[in-house]
Design an enzyme around this catalytic site. Structure first.
Site, short mmCIF file in Angstrom:
data_model
loop_
_atom_site.label_atom_id
_atom_site.label_comp_id
_atom_site.label_asym_id
_atom_site.label_seq_id
_atom_site.Cartn_x
_atom_site.Cartn_y
_atom_site.Cartn_z
N HIS A 92 0.82 -1.21 0.00
CA HIS A 92 0.00 0.00 0.00
C HIS A 92 0.85 1.27 0.00
O HIS A 92 0.39 2.32 -0.44
CB HIS A 92 -0.95 -0.01 1.19
N HIS A 255 -1.60 -12.65 -2.33
CA HIS A 255 -2.67 -13.32 -1.59
C HIS A 255 -2.31 -14.73 -1.17
O HIS A 255 -3.13 -15.44 -0.60
CB HIS A 255 -3.96 -13.30 -2.41
#
Length: 729
Positions: A92, A255
């Protein structure tokens, strides 16, 4: 703000407090102030690159890993390992980058500042940064927050069995938000007013939702539609310089680790960091559900892990996604997510905080999108069949994600910089010859000025070469002489036919000079283009009665077409350049010409004063685009370096009349006779209209200012020519 008697802070919601709030339609020149002000604590005497080289890098990585595997009661680690949390933090931090204008990214460590520190997509990353504080405190200014935030993600992956592609330091910290970044038109978080009726995303944005890094994990507009989600993923990741293969690798690789958190609905969460009470000391999202941490954590509102080994690098994500069918439902956090239809996956994952419990895996709409979209599916099926290729693709895409805004490889620091040159780094070759000295520079200037190339053409050619630079991601600039390559040589802003002639003439000078040398001294075309601008400015100054020498430092080299990613460089095409009085018929943003000017100046790292003097000088040199057709050239002495632009702009013997209803072009008339004296654009008139630009124009338009004008123009010009000369820092 008013301090109440009880010591609390009362917010004023409606009363304007700044000039911008009083007059919101005024041009925001203030964003250029950040290029003049150093608001950090180092007082200009700190060299971060030098400090980083003194770092015990391996000890730093060991300390990061120790933090990662030492769970704290105040914020317990999922599965006893903060690695997945740190990966999310790194992702992020870097993922705000967008290739349209090069803004965003990990540089500056801006995740710790508003607004990013309080974006909903960054919920609970404040805890990750607090966990790292002891490491930052120990190493001090030898490691910036900007570097630490992304290095932590690399170390996390390595600690969980993944071999990364490498890491480069060199990101310096910001101490105030970058006010030049347009995060979107919305005034509420998690809204999406950035799409038009054709579902096209506004430029220059990369994220599809205000306050999210990429896309809504529930699906577009919180609709669990995997096919629509795939379209949004492709658009968003494409705006962030990722192709389909890189995108699929990033999602599948990222993920593989960790879980998402939605133990209950977000009604239990209190304010984000910027709005949190003072006693929370910069921590936000205080959670009143249960213990507020561990198994009771609420972040995205989606709950569960992707794989049965969330702290190990393996193929579990692709196996689960491809081998099983998934059905949509609302999880405990009230958000759309996907669960396995088969009972085979029931309870196959250990609980993140209670080893005696098990849970089911889950998928996001964005995960199922990879399976439903035929192009993404082909890629992830290939990844599963070829695990080594998947690992390599993820390692490279992750490295690109973390480093995309750092510019060329010569800025990289540290022992883990990969040897391989990557095309997205915009490589240029090393010089394989001796550089020209003062004698050769004088000889080449004389040769240039003896050609048919005018002062105007030489200045415009040098400007076109150097002004592609973007300080946001350190791309572009004169080094490499890519102005002679695709796509630069055919950009409308560069006047291709005239540019081709200038390049032909300069290439001939280069060849004659190099062929005549009996030693190892050679000149690159990149250097010669800049030197041509220098020679022209010196002549223009001399013709105006000023003896100046434009500083010139050789050392640029010439890149090849094979070293140039044409698609990636298309984003650097100037759709508007107020310095040349140019605006395309189809600019990528619905801005006024003066707003484009300020944006361009900011990307060139210019101050308001530098912007002012460069515009005035370019007009005096008649270095405007052919499209401008003399607009802005307020002088009877074109191609001489004089301050007539400011003198005539500020002359109250003139009045300014728009020639069309849209007020894009103007005629400057004599007040007494009505005679048209000059033609102007909005970019020209803003230097008399905007109070800050007018104040600067009055400096350069004064009777005693011509020498200062010339000196300041030369300084600002030299700055632009050297913006990409990181070897000179």
């Amino acid at each position: 703000m008013h301090n109440g008697s009880n010591g609390s802070v009362e917010q004023r919601d409606s009363m304007p407090e700044t000039s911008r709030e009083w007059w919101p339609g005024s041009l925001d020149v203030e964003i250029l102030d950040q290029n003049a002000q150093d608001v950090g604590p180092w007082n200009g005497d700190f060299d971060y690159a030098e400090a980083f080289q003194e770092l015990d890098y391996e000890a730093l990585k060991e300390d990061i890993e120790e933090v990662m595997t030492t769970s704290k009661d105040w914020w317990p680690a999922d599965y006893g390992h903060y690695g997945p949390l740190f990966i999310r933090m790194s992702w992020h931090a870097a993922g705000t980058y967008r290739t349209t204008d090069g803004r965003g990214g990990s540089s500056g460590g801006r995740q710790r500042l508003a607004p990013l520190n309080s974006w909903p997509d960054n919920a609970n990353l404040d805890k990750a940064r607090r966990l790292l504080w002891p490491v930052k405190q120990k190493y001090g200014r030898k490691i910036s927050w900007a570097d630490l935030l992304v290095l932590a993600g690399n170390v996390a992956m390595e600690s969980m069995g993944f071999e990364t592609f490498g890491f480069a330091g060199g990101r310096e910290d910001d101490f105030k938000p970058d006010e030049s970044i347009d995060w979107g038109p919305e005034d509420e978080m998690e809204t999406w007013g950035r799409f038009n009726e054709e579902d096209e995303l506004d430029n220059p944005l990369g994220a599809t939702v205000m306050g999210l890094i990429y896309v809504n994990p529930e699906g577009p507009e919180s609709t669990p539609d995997p096919e629509w989600s795939a379209q949004r993923i492709r658009k968003s990741f494409g705006r962030m310089a990722m192709n389909d293969r890189e995108t699929a690798a990033l999602i599948a690789g990222g993920h593989t680790f960790g879980k998402v958190h939605g133990a209950d609905t977000d009604e239990h969460l209190q304010a984000e960091p910027e709005a949190a009470p003072i006693e929370q000391q910069g921590l936000g999202w205080h959670n009143e559900h249960g213990s507020g941490k561990g198994g009771d954590t609420i972040t995205s509102g989606i709950e569960g892990p992707w794989t049965d080994a969330p702290t190990e690098w393996d193929m579990g994500y692709l196996d689960f996604l491809l081998d099983y069918e998934w059905e949509v439902h609302k999880g405990p956090g009230g958000a759309w997510q996907w669960r396995p239809k088969s009972d085979e996956l029931k309870g196959v994952v250990p609980d993140a905080h209670d080893a005696s419990e098990t849970v089911d895996p889950m998928m996001l709409t964005t995960d199922v999108a990879l399976k439903r979209d035929p192009d993404y599916r082909e890629i992830i099926e290939d990844f599963r069949e070829n695990p080594d290729a998947f690992e390599d693709a993820f390692a490279r895409a992750w490295f690109k994600l973390l480093h995309r805004d750092m510019g060329p490889k010569e800025r990289y620091l540290g022992p883990e910089v990969p040897e391989e040159d990557l095309i997205w780094q915009d490589p240029v070759p090393d010089a394989d010859h001796d550089l020209i000295g003062d004698e050769e520079i004088a000889e080449l200037k004389e040769a240039i000025l003896e050609t048919d190339l005018s002062v105007s053409r030489l200045v415009k050619t040098a400007w076109a070469s150097a002004s592609t630079y973007r300080d946001s991601d350190k791309r572009g600039g004169a080094n490499g002489a890519r102005i002679r390559l695709e796509p630069h040589r055919n950009w409308e802003a560069n006047e291709p036919p005239q540019l081709a002639h200038a390049l032909e003439v300069l290439t001939g000078i280069q060849k004659n000079f190099n062929d005549a040398r009996t030693d190892d001294v050679r000149v690159s075309l990149a250097d010669l283009i800049v030197l041509g601008g220098s020679a022209a400015i010196e002549k223009a100054a001399a013709d105006a009665g000023h003896d100046v020498e434009v500083p010139f430092t050789p050392g640029r080299t010439d890149a090849t077409q094979e070293q140039t990613d044409v698609e990636a460089f298309e984003y650097l095409e100037p759709k508007a350049d107020g310095f040349r009085n140019y605006i395309a018929d189809d600019p990528w943003q619905d801005w006024t010409p003066e707003e484009f000017l300020v944006d361009k100046a900011d990307l060139l790292n210019l101050t308001p004063a530098e912007t002012t003097v460069l515009v005035g000088g370019m007009r005096a040199l008649d270095a405007t685009h052919e499209q401008a057709d003399g607009y802005g050239v307020f002088t009877d002495r074109p191609e001489t370096l004089n301050n007539d632009y400011f003198v005539n702009l500020l002359d109250m013997g003139h009045e300014w009349d728009p020639v069309s209803e849209d007020k894009q072009h103007f005629k400057i008339r004599d007040r007494d006779t009505g005679e048209v004296k000059w033609k102007a654009t909005r970019v020209d008139l803003i230097f008399g209209s905007n109070s800050r630009f007018r104040a600067l124009s009055q400096v350069y338009g004064s009777g005693d200012a011509e020498e200062k004008f010339v000196d300041d123009f030369v300084d600002a010009w030299t700055k632009v020519m050297n913006l990409d000369r990181f070897d000179l820092e």
